[in-house]
Motif scaffolding. Structure first.
Motif, PDB file in Angstrom:
ATOM      1  N   LEU A  61      -8.901  -4.825 -12.365  1.00 17.90           N
ATOM      2  CA  LEU A  61      -9.869  -4.670 -11.191  1.00 17.90           C
ATOM      3  C   LEU A  61      -8.299  -4.703 -10.125  1.00 17.90           C
ATOM      4  O   LEU A  61      -8.329  -3.483  -9.974  1.00 17.90           O
ATOM      5  CB  LEU A  61     -11.040  -3.369 -10.894  1.00 17.90           C
ATOM      6  N   ASP A  62      -8.605  -5.528  -9.985  1.00 15.98           N
ATOM      7  CA  ASP A  62      -7.841  -5.992  -8.444  1.00 15.98           C
ATOM      8  C   ASP A  62      -6.554  -5.460  -9.532  1.00 15.98           C
ATOM      9  O   ASP A  62      -5.891  -5.257  -7.985  1.00 15.98           O
ATOM     10  CB  ASP A  62      -8.516  -7.248  -8.468  1.00 15.98           C
ATOM     11  N   GLU A  63      -6.080  -5.687  -9.971  1.00 14.74           N
ATOM     12  CA  GLU A  63      -4.239  -5.685 -10.463  1.00 14.74           C
ATOM     13  C   GLU A  63      -4.301  -4.267 -10.525  1.00 14.74           C
ATOM     14  O   GLU A  63      -3.115  -3.728  -9.930  1.00 14.74           O
ATOM     15  CB  GLU A  63      -4.283  -5.836 -11.884  1.00 14.74           C
ATOM     16  N   LYS A  64      -5.233  -3.305 -10.775  1.00 13.52           N
ATOM     17  CA  LYS A  64      -4.892  -1.487 -11.043  1.00 13.52           C
ATOM     18  C   LYS A  64      -5.156  -1.797  -9.489  1.00 13.52           C
ATOM     19  O   LYS A  64      -4.600  -0.440  -9.100  1.00 13.52           O
ATOM     20  CB  LYS A  64      -6.034  -1.984 -11.884  1.00 13.52           C
ATOM     21  N   ASP A  65      -6.241  -1.509  -8.971  1.00 13.98           N
ATOM     22  CA  ASP A  65      -5.904  -1.509  -7.366  1.00 13.98           C
ATOM     23  C   ASP A  65      -4.711  -1.640  -6.801  1.00 13.98           C
ATOM     24  O   ASP A  65      -4.391  -0.977  -5.288  1.00 13.98           O
ATOM     25  CB  ASP A  65      -7.108  -2.124  -7.223  1.00 13.98           C
ATOM     26  N   ARG A  66      -3.790  -2.342  -7.124  1.00 17.32           N
ATOM     27  CA  ARG A  66      -2.685  -3.422  -5.676  1.00 17.32           C
ATOM     28  C   ARG A  66      -1.849  -2.268  -6.828  1.00 17.32           C
ATOM     29  O   ARG A  66      -1.251  -1.903  -5.113  1.00 17.32           O
ATOM     30  CB  ARG A  66      -2.720  -5.197  -6.247  1.00 17.32           C
ATOM     31  N   ARG A  67      -2.214  -1.766  -7.855  1.00 24.88           N
ATOM     32  CA  ARG A  67      -0.637  -1.272  -8.652  1.00 24.88           C
ATOM     33  C   ARG A  67      -0.623  -0.172  -7.876  1.00 24.88           C
ATOM     34  O   ARG A  67       0.101   0.717  -7.204  1.00 24.88           O
ATOM     35  CB  ARG A  67      -0.789  -1.627  -9.596  1.00 24.88           C
ATOM     36  N   LYS A  68      -2.167   0.589  -8.215  1.00 26.87           N
ATOM     37  CA  LYS A  68      -1.636   2.038  -7.310  1.00 26.87           C
ATOM     38  C   LYS A  68      -1.609   2.307  -5.419  1.00 26.87           C
ATOM     39  O   LYS A  68      -1.093   3.513  -5.247  1.00 26.87           O
ATOM     40  CB  LYS A  68      -3.658   2.052  -7.174  1.00 26.87           C
ATOM     41  N   ASN A  69      -2.138   1.085  -5.185  1.00 27.86           N
ATOM     42  CA  ASN A  69      -1.267   0.492  -3.362  1.00 27.86           C
ATOM     43  C   ASN A  69      -0.438   0.922  -3.332  1.00 27.86           C
ATOM     44  O   ASN A  69       1.076   1.121  -1.964  1.00 27.86           O
ATOM     45  CB  ASN A  69      -2.647  -0.420  -2.411  1.00 27.86           C
ATOM     46  N   ILE A  70       0.565   0.114  -4.255  1.00 33.05           N
ATOM     47  CA  ILE A  70       1.490  -0.190  -3.673  1.00 33.05           C
ATOM     48  C   ILE A  70       2.755   1.540  -4.414  1.00 33.05           C
ATOM     49  O   ILE A  70       3.488   1.668  -3.652  1.00 33.05           O
ATOM     50  CB  ILE A  70       2.728  -1.266  -5.109  1.00 33.05           C
ATOM     51  N   LYS A  71       2.490   2.119  -5.377  1.00 29.45           N
ATOM     52  CA  LYS A  71       2.470   3.405  -5.568  1.00 29.45           C
ATOM     53  C   LYS A  71       1.830   4.354  -4.222  1.00 29.45           C
ATOM     54  O   LYS A  71       3.043   5.101  -4.289  1.00 29.45           O
ATOM     55  CB  LYS A  71       1.962   3.824  -6.795  1.00 29.45           C
ATOM     56  N   ARG A  72       1.342   4.178  -3.621  1.00 30.77           N
ATOM     57  CA  ARG A  72       0.795   4.657  -2.467  1.00 30.77           C
ATOM     58  C   ARG A  72       1.506   4.447  -1.293  1.00 30.77           C
ATOM     59  O   ARG A  72       2.055   5.369  -0.537  1.00 30.77           O
ATOM     60  CB  ARG A  72      -0.397   4.590  -2.225  1.00 30.77           C
ATOM     61  N   ILE A  73       1.907   3.245  -0.888  1.00 30.03           N
ATOM     62  CA  ILE A  73       2.450   3.047  -0.198  1.00 30.03           C
ATOM     63  C   ILE A  73       3.892   3.606  -0.376  1.00 30.03           C
ATOM     64  O   ILE A  73       5.061   3.810   0.762  1.00 30.03           O
ATOM     65  CB  ILE A  73       3.094   1.631   0.034  1.00 30.03           C
ATOM     66  N   LYS A  74       4.699   3.413  -1.111  1.00 28.21           N
ATOM     67  CA  LYS A  74       6.373   3.618  -1.695  1.00 28.21           C
ATOM     68  C   LYS A  74       6.340   5.204  -1.668  1.00 28.21           C
ATOM     69  O   LYS A  74       7.505   5.952  -1.225  1.00 28.21           O
ATOM     70  CB  LYS A  74       6.597   3.604  -2.905  1.00 28.21           C
ATOM     71  N   ARG A  75       5.606   6.037  -1.619  1.00 28.41           N
ATOM     72  CA  ARG A  75       5.514   7.718  -1.254  1.00 28.41           C
ATOM     73  C   ARG A  75       5.672   7.713  -0.081  1.00 28.41           C
ATOM     74  O   ARG A  75       5.841   8.934   0.378  1.00 28.41           O
ATOM     75  CB  ARG A  75       4.334   8.281  -2.109  1.00 28.41           C
ATOM     76  N   LYS A  76       5.280   6.988   0.989  1.00 29.77           N
ATOM     77  CA  LYS A  76       4.948   7.564   1.974  1.00 29.77           C
ATOM     78  C   LYS A  76       6.784   6.919   2.630  1.00 29.77           C
ATOM     79  O   LYS A  76       7.127   6.764   2.444  1.00 29.77           O
ATOM     80  CB  LYS A  76       4.091   6.371   3.292  1.00 29.77           C
TER      81      LYS A  76
END
Length: 78
Positions: A63-78
């Motif tokens: 779950l932590d790894e999934k959250d980390r990947r999700k946050n990285i994708k969110r940061i890249k979009r900005k």
């Protein structure tokens, strides 16, 4: 270990990883633990607690790894 508890654990992993990957993850985690190739039905209370603990830790890591990947994708979009 009670079979219903084992089925619940398997179902939890399958929900976050999909059927095949979830099943594989649980079985590999079990085999790499001290429990190894023991049958689920023959585990005593201590072994059941140990296996449950190991699987909970692995679940949290996933779950932590999934959250980390999700946050990285969110940061890249900005």
């Amino acid at each position: 270990m009670d079979i219903s508890k084992w089925n619940y654990i398997m179902d939890s992993f399958q929900k976050i990883l999909g059927y095949d990957k979830g099943t594989t993850e649980v079985l590999i985690t079990k085999r790499f633990s001290i429990i190894g190739g023991k049958d689920i039905n023959t585990l005593n209370d201590r072994e059941t607690k140990y296996l449950t603990h190991i699987l909970r830790k692995r679940y949290k890591e996933i779950l932590d790894e999934k959250d980390r990947r999700k946050n990285i994708k969110r940061i890249k979009r900005k």
